[in-house]
Write a protein that holds these residues in place. Structure first.
Motif, PDB file in Angstrom:
ATOM      1  N   SER A 257      -1.161   6.578   8.700  1.00 48.64           N
ATOM      2  CA  SER A 257      -0.144   5.773   8.107  1.00 48.64           C
ATOM      3  C   SER A 257      -0.632   4.212   7.955  1.00 48.64           C
ATOM      4  O   SER A 257      -0.186   3.619   7.200  1.00 48.64           O
ATOM      5  CB  SER A 257       1.072   5.700   8.897  1.00 48.64           C
ATOM      6  OG  SER A 257       0.747   5.191  10.373  1.00 48.64           O
TER       7      SER A 257
ATOM      8  N   TYR B 231      -2.904  15.849   3.996  1.00 47.75           N
ATOM      9  CA  TYR B 231      -1.816  16.812   3.997  1.00 47.75           C
ATOM     10  C   TYR B 231      -2.301  18.053   4.160  1.00 47.75           C
ATOM     11  O   TYR B 231      -3.484  18.401   4.225  1.00 47.75           O
ATOM     12  CB  TYR B 231      -1.307  16.764   2.475  1.00 47.75           C
ATOM     13  CG  TYR B 231      -2.305  16.814   1.499  1.00 47.75           C
ATOM     14  CD1 TYR B 231      -2.527  18.270   0.701  1.00 47.75           C
ATOM     15  CD2 TYR B 231      -3.177  15.868   0.991  1.00 47.75           C
ATOM     16  CE1 TYR B 231      -3.548  18.471   0.047  1.00 47.75           C
ATOM     17  CE2 TYR B 231      -4.026  16.367   0.013  1.00 47.75           C
ATOM     18  CZ  TYR B 231      -4.220  17.468  -0.410  1.00 47.75           C
ATOM     19  OH  TYR B 231      -5.347  17.767  -1.421  1.00 47.75           O
TER      20      TYR B 231
ATOM     21  N   ASP C  44       5.611  13.426  -2.835  1.00 49.28           N
ATOM     22  CA  ASP C  44       6.662  12.618  -2.273  1.00 49.28           C
ATOM     23  C   ASP C  44       6.185  11.891  -1.219  1.00 49.28           C
ATOM     24  O   ASP C  44       6.561  10.725  -0.876  1.00 49.28           O
ATOM     25  CB  ASP C  44       8.001  13.460  -1.768  1.00 49.28           C
ATOM     26  CG  ASP C  44       8.524  14.127  -2.970  1.00 49.28           C
ATOM     27  OD1 ASP C  44       8.601  13.655  -4.082  1.00 49.28           O
ATOM     28  OD2 ASP C  44       9.061  15.120  -2.612  1.00 49.28           O
ATOM     29  N   ALA C  45       5.379  12.600  -0.183  1.00 46.37           N
ATOM     30  CA  ALA C  45       4.793  11.905   0.973  1.00 46.37           C
ATOM     31  C   ALA C  45       3.747  10.788   0.501  1.00 46.37           C
ATOM     32  O   ALA C  45       3.741   9.752   0.963  1.00 46.37           O
ATOM     33  CB  ALA C  45       3.998  13.002   1.981  1.00 46.37           C
TER      34      ALA C  45
ATOM     35  N   ALA D 227       4.026   9.261  -2.311  1.00 47.16           N
ATOM     36  CA  ALA D 227       4.814   8.055  -2.725  1.00 47.16           C
ATOM     37  C   ALA D 227       5.251   7.064  -1.579  1.00 47.16           C
ATOM     38  O   ALA D 227       5.218   5.857  -1.708  1.00 47.16           O
ATOM     39  CB  ALA D 227       5.989   8.571  -3.358  1.00 47.16           C
ATOM     40  N   LYS D 228       5.654   7.530  -0.259  1.00 43.17           N
ATOM     41  CA  LYS D 228       6.091   6.840   0.850  1.00 43.17           C
ATOM     42  C   LYS D 228       4.914   5.995   1.333  1.00 43.17           C
ATOM     43  O   LYS D 228       5.034   4.881   1.546  1.00 43.17           O
ATOM     44  CB  LYS D 228       6.392   7.814   1.818  1.00 43.17           C
ATOM     45  CG  LYS D 228       7.892   8.396   1.411  1.00 43.17           C
ATOM     46  CD  LYS D 228       8.229   9.545   2.597  1.00 43.17           C
ATOM     47  CE  LYS D 228       9.567   9.840   2.452  1.00 43.17           C
ATOM     48  NZ  LYS D 228      10.188  11.005   3.511  1.00 43.17           N
ATOM     49  N   LEU D 229       3.607   6.562   1.032  1.00 41.04           N
ATOM     50  CA  LEU D 229       2.484   5.865   1.549  1.00 41.04           C
ATOM     51  C   LEU D 229       2.180   4.613   0.710  1.00 41.04           C
ATOM     52  O   LEU D 229       1.796   3.536   1.174  1.00 41.04           O
ATOM     53  CB  LEU D 229       1.284   6.774   1.810  1.00 41.04           C
ATOM     54  CG  LEU D 229      -0.026   6.090   2.341  1.00 41.04           C
ATOM     55  CD1 LEU D 229       0.054   5.608   3.557  1.00 41.04           C
ATOM     56  CD2 LEU D 229      -1.060   6.939   2.154  1.00 41.04           C
TER      57      LEU D 229
ATOM     58  N   ASN E 226       4.188   3.073  -1.049  1.00 41.28           N
ATOM     59  CA  ASN E 226       5.231   2.099  -1.017  1.00 41.28           C
ATOM     60  C   ASN E 226       4.789   1.358   0.321  1.00 41.28           C
ATOM     61  O   ASN E 226       4.924   0.120   0.455  1.00 41.28           O
ATOM     62  CB  ASN E 226       6.568   2.728  -0.887  1.00 41.28           C
ATOM     63  CG  ASN E 226       7.209   3.193  -2.151  1.00 41.28           C
ATOM     64  OD1 ASN E 226       6.389   2.731  -3.462  1.00 41.28           O
ATOM     65  ND2 ASN E 226       8.105   4.174  -2.373  1.00 41.28           N
ATOM     66  N   SER E 227       4.392   2.017   1.237  1.00 40.41           N
ATOM     67  CA  SER E 227       3.951   1.475   2.487  1.00 40.41           C
ATOM     68  C   SER E 227       3.045   0.645   2.434  1.00 40.41           C
ATOM     69  O   SER E 227       2.825  -0.613   3.008  1.00 40.41           O
ATOM     70  CB  SER E 227       3.845   2.436   3.611  1.00 40.41           C
ATOM     71  OG  SER E 227       3.201   1.774   4.987  1.00 40.41           O
TER      72      SER E 227
ATOM     73  N   LYS F 174       3.798  -2.710   0.779  1.00 46.33           N
ATOM     74  CA  LYS F 174       4.475  -3.653   1.714  1.00 46.33           C
ATOM     75  C   LYS F 174       3.421  -4.236   2.599  1.00 46.33           C
ATOM     76  O   LYS F 174       3.582  -5.382   2.903  1.00 46.33           O
ATOM     77  CB  LYS F 174       5.824  -2.668   2.476  1.00 46.33           C
ATOM     78  CG  LYS F 174       6.288  -3.729   3.441  1.00 46.33           C
ATOM     79  CD  LYS F 174       7.684  -2.955   3.879  1.00 46.33           C
ATOM     80  CE  LYS F 174       8.725  -3.409   4.761  1.00 46.33           C
ATOM     81  NZ  LYS F 174       9.624  -2.715   5.320  1.00 46.33           N
TER      82      LYS F 174
ATOM     83  N   TYR G 283       2.201  13.365  -8.109  1.00 44.09           N
ATOM     84  CA  TYR G 283       2.825  11.927  -8.197  1.00 44.09           C
ATOM     85  C   TYR G 283       3.064  11.426  -9.440  1.00 44.09           C
ATOM     86  O   TYR G 283       4.062  10.636  -9.590  1.00 44.09           O
ATOM     87  CB  TYR G 283       1.820  11.147  -7.444  1.00 44.09           C
ATOM     88  CG  TYR G 283       2.246   9.631  -7.165  1.00 44.09           C
ATOM     89  CD1 TYR G 283       3.222   9.080  -6.054  1.00 44.09           C
ATOM     90  CD2 TYR G 283       1.929   8.798  -8.074  1.00 44.09           C
ATOM     91  CE1 TYR G 283       3.302   7.843  -5.854  1.00 44.09           C
ATOM     92  CE2 TYR G 283       2.351   7.435  -7.903  1.00 44.09           C
ATOM     93  CZ  TYR G 283       3.009   6.900  -6.975  1.00 44.09           C
ATOM     94  OH  TYR G 283       3.397   5.679  -6.939  1.00 44.09           O
TER      95      TYR G 283
ATOM     96  N   TYR H 132       6.790  10.233 -10.223  1.00 45.67           N
ATOM     97  CA  TYR H 132       6.930   8.705  -9.972  1.00 45.67           C
ATOM     98  C   TYR H 132       6.204   7.731 -10.812  1.00 45.67           C
ATOM     99  O   TYR H 132       6.652   6.463 -10.892  1.00 45.67           O
ATOM    100  CB  TYR H 132       6.358   8.308  -8.663  1.00 45.67           C
ATOM    101  CG  TYR H 132       6.991   9.056  -7.414  1.00 45.67           C
ATOM    102  CD1 TYR H 132       8.385   8.404  -7.028  1.00 45.67           C
ATOM    103  CD2 TYR H 132       6.505  10.336  -7.228  1.00 45.67           C
ATOM    104  CE1 TYR H 132       9.156   9.111  -5.941  1.00 45.67           C
ATOM    105  CE2 TYR H 132       7.145  10.810  -5.926  1.00 45.67           C
ATOM    106  CZ  TYR H 132       8.479  10.334  -5.433  1.00 45.67           C
ATOM    107  OH  TYR H 132       9.132  10.999  -4.468  1.00 45.67           O
TER     108      TYR H 132
END
Length: 249
Positions: free
Chosen positions: A123, A163, A174-175, A177-179, A181-182, A185, A207, A211
């Motif tokens: 992460s 993965y 989807d996972a 996309a979360k990374l 965004n993380s 940030k 992706y 997205y």
């Protein structure tokens, strides 16, 4: 005197304005100088694991040498019967033994994992996982790509998306996309660069399909299977045929 004073004041103000403008440019440049890179792994770059009932961790794939030898042993008797009778019309026992090697990675009919299998995920930037990347003795494949990115951009600007390669690429999207965004940030940036390798191309295409590209600066395909992993998919769906010709060859 008044003119000289005014000139000095004007010159000072101009110098302040120029300095402020230069500083702002430098700050903007510093902020956008390095775009974070996310390397997207291919098939099996990190092992699959399973915890047994006692909580002990075991590497689940690839097949252990003992499992392969056991499967071959199961083929000896039926193969001997085929040879003696010169009848190769029924090779089901041999096919079953071969499939048994891959039971550990089997999935249910709905695409979910038959067993509670998992793999390592990351992460944070690879700087936080030196044993897995910077100190890893491997220099090829995805690890080699990561090491090259570290030299170019620094370990704190490189991320790794891993993965379970057996499962649906659209779920992995989807996972990812979360990374993405993380990372945006964490690094206070607007976009990232994706570098998928091998089967990672399927995940990245998933992706983009779901997205779009608004958060992507670049996508660099590294020998990707972005049109699908056809051969691996056939094998994973038990479409491996053991025929007389292939057996004799």
């Amino acid at each position: 005197m008044k003119r000289n004073t005014l000139k000095k004041i004007a010159a000072l103000l101009l110098a302040v304005i120029i300095a402020a403008g230069t500083l702002s440019v430098c700050l903007c440049s510093a902020k956008s100088a390095v775009t974070p890179v996310i390397v997207v792994s291919g098939m099996g770059s990190f092992p699959l694991y399973l915890k047994n009932e006692k909580g002990a961790e075991k590497q689940f794939f690839g097949p252990a040498a003992a499992d392969i030898l056991s499967a071959l042993a199961k083929c000896v008797v039926p193969l001997g019967k085929n040879v003696v009778s010169n009848d190769y019309s029924d090779l089901s026992d041999i096919t079953k033994a071969v499939y048994g090697i891959f039971d550990s990675i089997a999935c249910n009919a709905d695409g979910s994992s038959k067993y509670s299998v998992y793999t390592k995920t990351f992460s944070k930037s690879v700087k936080n996982y030196p044993d897995d990347f910077e100190k890893n003795e491997q220099d090829d494949d995805e690890i080699g790509i990561v090491k090259g990115m570290i030299k170019e951009y620094g370990a704190d600007n490189v991320y790794y998306f891993n993965y379970d390669w057996r499962l649906d690429p659209l779920d992995h999207a989807d996972a990812l996309a979360k990374l993405v965004n993380s990372v945006i940030k964490q690094k206070k940036c607007e976009k990232v660069t994706l570098v998928p390798a091998s089967m990672g191309g399927c995940v990245v295409m998933g992706y983009i399909y779901k997205y779009g590209t608004d958060k992507l600066k670049n996508v660099v395909m590294a020998e990707t299977a972005f049109q699908g992993a056809g051969i691996a998919g056939e094998l994973s769906n038990k479409r491996l045929a053991v025929t007389t010709n292939t057996l004799l060859e």
